[in-house]
Design a protein around this motif. Structure first.
Motif, short mmCIF file in Angstrom:
data_model
loop_
_atom_site.label_atom_id
_atom_site.label_comp_id
_atom_site.label_asym_id
_atom_site.label_seq_id
_atom_site.Cartn_x
_atom_site.Cartn_y
_atom_site.Cartn_z
N UNK A 1 0.87 -1.17 0.00
CA UNK A 1 0.00 0.00 0.00
C UNK A 1 0.91 1.22 0.00
N UNK A 2 0.78 2.02 -1.06
CA UNK A 2 1.65 3.17 -1.25
C UNK A 2 0.87 4.44 -0.91
N UNK A 3 1.43 5.25 -0.02
CA UNK A 3 0.82 6.54 0.34
C UNK A 3 1.81 7.65 0.02
N UNK A 4 1.35 8.63 -0.77
CA UNK A 4 2.23 9.72 -1.18
C UNK A 4 1.37 10.91 -1.60
N UNK A 5 1.69 12.09 -1.06
CA UNK A 5 0.92 13.30 -1.40
C UNK A 5 0.97 13.57 -2.90
N UNK A 6 2.09 13.24 -3.54
CA UNK A 6 2.23 13.52 -4.98
C UNK A 6 1.23 12.73 -5.81
N UNK A 7 0.73 11.63 -5.27
CA UNK A 7 -0.21 10.80 -6.02
C UNK A 7 -1.61 11.39 -6.05
N UNK A 8 -1.80 12.51 -5.37
CA UNK A 8 -3.10 13.17 -5.44
C UNK A 8 -3.24 14.03 -6.68
N UNK A 9 -2.13 14.31 -7.35
CA UNK A 9 -2.17 15.19 -8.51
C UNK A 9 -2.12 14.43 -9.81
N UNK A 10 -1.64 15.15 -10.86
CA UNK A 10 -1.59 14.58 -12.20
C UNK A 10 -0.59 13.44 -12.31
N UNK A 11 0.34 13.39 -11.37
CA UNK A 11 1.34 12.30 -11.38
C UNK A 11 0.64 10.95 -11.29
N UNK A 12 -0.46 10.90 -10.55
CA UNK A 12 -1.15 9.62 -10.35
C UNK A 12 -1.55 8.99 -11.66
N UNK A 13 -2.03 9.79 -12.61
CA UNK A 13 -2.47 9.24 -13.89
C UNK A 13 -1.31 8.58 -14.62
N UNK A 14 -0.13 9.22 -14.60
CA UNK A 14 1.03 8.65 -15.27
C UNK A 14 1.48 7.35 -14.60
N UNK A 15 1.47 7.36 -13.27
CA UNK A 15 1.88 6.16 -12.53
C UNK A 15 0.91 5.00 -12.77
N UNK A 16 -0.39 5.33 -12.77
CA UNK A 16 -1.39 4.29 -13.01
C UNK A 16 -1.23 3.69 -14.41
N UNK A 17 -0.98 4.54 -15.39
CA UNK A 17 -0.77 4.04 -16.75
C UNK A 17 0.47 3.18 -16.83
N UNK A 18 1.50 3.54 -16.05
CA UNK A 18 2.77 2.82 -16.07
C UNK A 18 2.68 1.48 -15.36
N UNK A 19 2.06 1.44 -14.18
CA UNK A 19 2.13 0.26 -13.32
C UNK A 19 0.85 -0.55 -13.24
N UNK B 1 -2.02 3.98 -3.61
CA UNK B 1 -2.04 2.91 -4.61
C UNK B 1 -1.76 1.59 -3.91
N UNK B 2 -2.21 0.51 -4.50
CA UNK B 2 -1.77 -0.83 -4.09
C UNK B 2 -1.08 -1.45 -5.30
N UNK B 3 0.20 -1.80 -5.13
CA UNK B 3 1.00 -2.35 -6.22
C UNK B 3 1.62 -3.67 -5.79
N UNK B 4 2.15 -4.41 -6.75
CA UNK B 4 2.93 -5.61 -6.44
C UNK B 4 4.23 -5.18 -5.79
N UNK B 5 4.72 -5.97 -4.84
CA UNK B 5 5.98 -5.65 -4.19
C UNK B 5 7.12 -5.53 -5.19
N UNK B 6 7.02 -6.31 -6.26
CA UNK B 6 8.07 -6.29 -7.28
C UNK B 6 8.11 -4.97 -8.05
N UNK B 7 7.06 -4.15 -7.92
CA UNK B 7 7.00 -2.86 -8.62
C UNK B 7 7.53 -1.70 -7.76
#
Length: 818
Positions: A329-347, A359-365
């Motif tokens: 479980x990833x918590x980051x203030x930056x993920x509240x902005x436009x960065x989140x869309x790029x990260x979601x598309x990437x991962x 976000x919730x991601x695989x540990x390998x990510x």
């Protein structure tokens, strides 16, 4: 997956094969691991493939793992000799075990060249040639299978997918459909079976790429989209998709049909067979063909596959439970902005919440996300979590399932419950690992009542119509029938089969409007591929020809409820073979209504036998027609007149000789004797025919015209009995005395106070003697015919069958895994 022309008929139908739609068949590494496995694959191709189909293959067995190990060794500068020798030995063993000498020599030479190239890549720049190195496994697998097909079955060729399949880049793996489709069209060869490498492709710059782990499944669905294929079959080491991982949850049940959206959600949330990219080409199919995906076992080809596509309401009721450990479980203030869309598309995270910046991601990510956020200088908190999810069509909107899911987890620590955006899953995020115990507990609560039973009714005469009239109320009020779905109606010439279920309230009207001609083999073919956990066929036909299908029904594991007497009273060899086959396949064969309509005489015999009792005598009045005739006959009017009155009231068969011959009673006595554990045939039961020989060969019309020839005999029998203060009745008797069996049906003279002498007209009576009921016999008496009681008896058998089947477990085929 019915094929019109398979390669078994290639010599006869080769010119017609190109006319049929394309199907894609993919074989995984475990299906191609050994010579024995490959022989099975050859058999599957022979039986299920057409000449214009596409075969997609993974690398044989663990070849990709070995190539990856070599790559890692080269990067670390370690010695390669042992691993290279093992790789060459494994591939050579397959070649020489399967091919003739000439072909084996040719492929061995090509393998030698490839090994030399592999050594050069590993020595030169292993990092730059990683995809080329890993691609060798698929190339070897495709080359070997194509050579074997050329030897054994038909002309074949293999295609390296890098010659046509173009993606944008190795990270996104998005297919350039127009270019790839054109390249593929130019690469295909007519009148030859194509074997194509899975897993590998090239990017727009022409570099070799791979599609990631399990990429061969993705390759298969990409090809299906490019070719507008009708079906894609993933032949693997399991026989379908289950309601949970069957290695962890023994009670998991096969999901025979899954809507596309649900399958994609399962793949996204950790199903061990489905992977999230696999379904994308089919659900985003630019050709618009709507291909269906099948997951089948190459180790057990008789097992019904799981089919994934677009279905109706019944398939949408399927439920399953899946889980994923090793999440963050990833918590980051930056993920509240436009960065989140790029990260979601990437991962493609398992879960995202832009408002919370989580976000919730695989540990390998983790490293990839850390690198993406490092440039922002934002603080990132990583919390280890797992998830467990209930998955089903719009399950998040089903409040009953939501409530049960929460109750199942009420004693466990849950960080939060969340719904997927598509509402096809309910997810619980846990701060600890999801254990097998927890998975089994949640599965039990969620999937316990999701078993689906299909019902086909054959015979739509008087009794069949009444059975269907009673069905809606039965389904509504009997819990055991909760998941029974009427899917087919069959008459002697027409059938209406609807996989997604018929409306029970209008089934007969729908049959009149929509039924089409069919053959028995059409029916068997549909039953062979039915998508239900169990299929029950209710046979209310009087047809001996239809009873001949029982052998095939039992072969397929179909359960039969029969009012039809023919199979149960067939020859001893036939009856024994049917019983053995039903037992071997696990098919239920219930036939309480073959004797006594709805009276529980078969139930009583079963109960006594299973309890350890020994039947010594069965006797009684088994014919409702003969019961009516002899209860009414008093010689005041001729017997022939009474017989015609019974015919007019529908009490006798259309030809009354069927009743008077005693054959029906003879068959009923045989059925009961067999139910009591005795091996008899009809020839062992003496039968008195009440029709004189002079009337037996006439037409029905001629018989009725001359029926007064019966009058003298019956008047004589009646008056002789009356002189003895007795009466006449047609009686069936079976007895076991001193180890000897005696059986017969005949007209008897009975005392007026005999239990068989004073029946309500049309009643049957059955008297059973046994070790437990020696001095005071067990007597069952009641209506032996009639629409309601017979239809009710069939419903009784249906409920009994459903209660037995509700907890039935099938052996899960996990050959490659176990």
């Amino acid at each position: 997956m019915t094929q019109i022309n398979t390669l078994e008929q290639v010599d006869f139908a080769q010119n017609n094969l190109e006319k049929h739609s394309v199907n894609v068949h993919k074989f995984g590494g475990s299906s191609l691991a050994t010579p024995e496995c490959i022989e099975r694959v050859i058999s599957i191709i022979r039986q299920h493939c057409q000449l214009n189909d596409i075969i997609v293959v993974s690398a044989n067995g663990k070849t990709t793992d070995l190539l990856l190990s070599l790559h890692q060794l080269a990067l670390s500068g370690e010695l390669l000799d042992t691993s290279l020798a093992l790789l060459k030995e494994q591939q050579s063993a397959l070649i020489f075990a399967l091919l003739n000498a000439d072909n084996a020599s040719r492929l061995a030479g090509e393998l030698e060249q490839d090994i030399n190239q592999l050594v050069a890549w590993l020595s030169d720049n292993p990092l730059a040639f990683e995809s080329d190195i890993l691609a060798l496994g698929e190339v070897w697998s495709a080359r070997l299978l194509s050579a074997l097909l050329n030897e054994r079955i038909c002309r074949s060729y293999y295609l390296d997918a890098r010659d046509f399949l173009v993606i944008n880049n190795a990270r996104e793996c998005r297919v350039d459909n127009p270019v790839s489709q054109a390249n593929l069209a130019n690469s295909r060869q007519g009148q030859k079976l194509a074997v194509i490498t899975g897993f590998i492709c090239k990017d727009q710059a022409g570099n070799s790429c791979t599609l990631g782990r399990n990429g061969s499944d993705y390759s298969a669905t990409i090809l299906a989209s490019l070719l507008s294929a009708k079906n894609v079959t993933l032949w693997t080491d399991v026989d379908g998709i289950y309601s949970a991982d069957p290695r962890v949850v023994p009670a998991a049940r096969k999901l025979h049909r899954l809507p596309n959206a649900v399958a994609r959600e399962l793949g996204r949330l950790g199903n061990p067979v489905l992977h999230k990219k696999t379904l994308q080409p089919l659900t985003d199919d630019f050709s618009g063909t709507g291909s269906h995906l099948h997951v089948a076992s190459s180790f057990d080809t008789k097992a019904a596959a799981t089919e994934i596509g677009e279905f109706g309401q019944i398939a949408r009721q399927e439920l399953s439970v899946t889980h994923l450990n090793d999440l963050l479980l990833v918590s980051c203030e930056a993920l509240k902005g436009s960065v989140a869309a790029d990260v979601i598309a990437e991962l493609s995270p398992v879960y995202s919440d832009k408002k919370q910046g989580q976000l919730v991601i695989l540990a390998s990510q983790q490293q990839a996300l850390t690198n993406a956020l490092a440039v922002l200088g934002a603080e990132v908190i990583f919390t280890p979590v797992s998830l467990i999810a209930a998955v089903g069509y719009q399950v998040a909107l089903r409040l009953d399932i939501y409530g049960r899911f929460k109750r199942a987890l009420k004693n466990d620590r849950v960080l939060r419950f969340v719904n997927s955006k598509q509402e096809h899953s309910i997810i619980a995020l846990l701060p600890q690992e999801t254990t097998p115990e927890l998975l089994n507990k949640v599965h039990h609560e969620i999937v316990k009542d999701a078993r689906h039973l299909g019902l086909v009714v054959a015979g739509l005469g008087n009794i069949g119509q009444r059975f269907l009239e009673l069905l809606p109320a039965q389904l509504a009020r009997v819990p055991a029938l909760e998941n029974v779905h009427l899917v087919g109606l069959v008459s002697s010439k027409k059938a209406l089969i609807h996989t997604d279920g018929l409306d029970v309230s209008s089934a007969l009207a729908d049959f009149s409007e929509q039924a089409t001609d069919y053959t028995n083999q059409d029916l068997v073919s549909w039953l062979k591929h039915h998508p239900y956990d169990e299929m029950i066929l209710v046979d209310i036909t009087p047809s001996e020809a239809f009873s001949f299908l029982y052998d095939e029904f039992f072969d397929l594991g179909i359960h039969v409820i029969g009012a039809n007497k023919w199979a149960a009273s067939a020859s001893t060899d036939t009856y024994r073979a049917l019983k053995n086959k039903a037992g071997k396949s696990g098919s239920l064969w219930l036939g309480n209504t073959t004797v006594g309509a709805g009276l529980p005489v078969n139930y009583a015999l079963d109960d006594l036998i299973y309890s350890g009792d020994q039947i010594t005598e069965i006797s009684g009045v088994f014919s409702g027609t003969l019961s009516w005739l002899f209860e009414h006959y008093d010689a005041q009017k001729p017997f022939s007149v009474l017989l015609k009155e019974a015919l007019a009231q529908g009490i006798t068969e259309p030809d009354p000789r069927e009743d008077l011959s005693g054959r029906d009673v003879q068959r009923k006595l045989l059925i009961l004797a067999r139910a009591a554990g005795f091996e008899l045939s009809l020839e062992d039961i003496n039968c008195q025919n009440l029709v004189p020989e002079s009337l037996q060969g006439l037409s029905t019309e001629a018989f009725l015209q001359q029926a007064d020839a019966l009058d003298g005999y019956f008047e004589q029998q009646y008056r002789q009995a009356k002189e003895q203060q007795a009466c006449i009745r047609y009686i069936a008797r079976f007895s076991l005395e001193q180890g000897k069996v005696k059986a017969g049906v005949s007209l008897e003279v009975l005392a007026r106070d005999d239990a068989f002498a004073n029946l309500t007209p049309c009643d049957n009576i059955f008297q059973i003697k046994s070790h437990w009921y020696r001095d005071n016999p067990l007597i069952i008496r009641g209506p032996g015919a009639g629409r309601d009681v017979t239809a009710g008896g069939l419903h009784s058998d249906l409920v009994k069958a459903c209660r037995q089947l509700v907890n039935k477990q099938h052996q899960v085929t996990l050959k490659g895994i176990n």
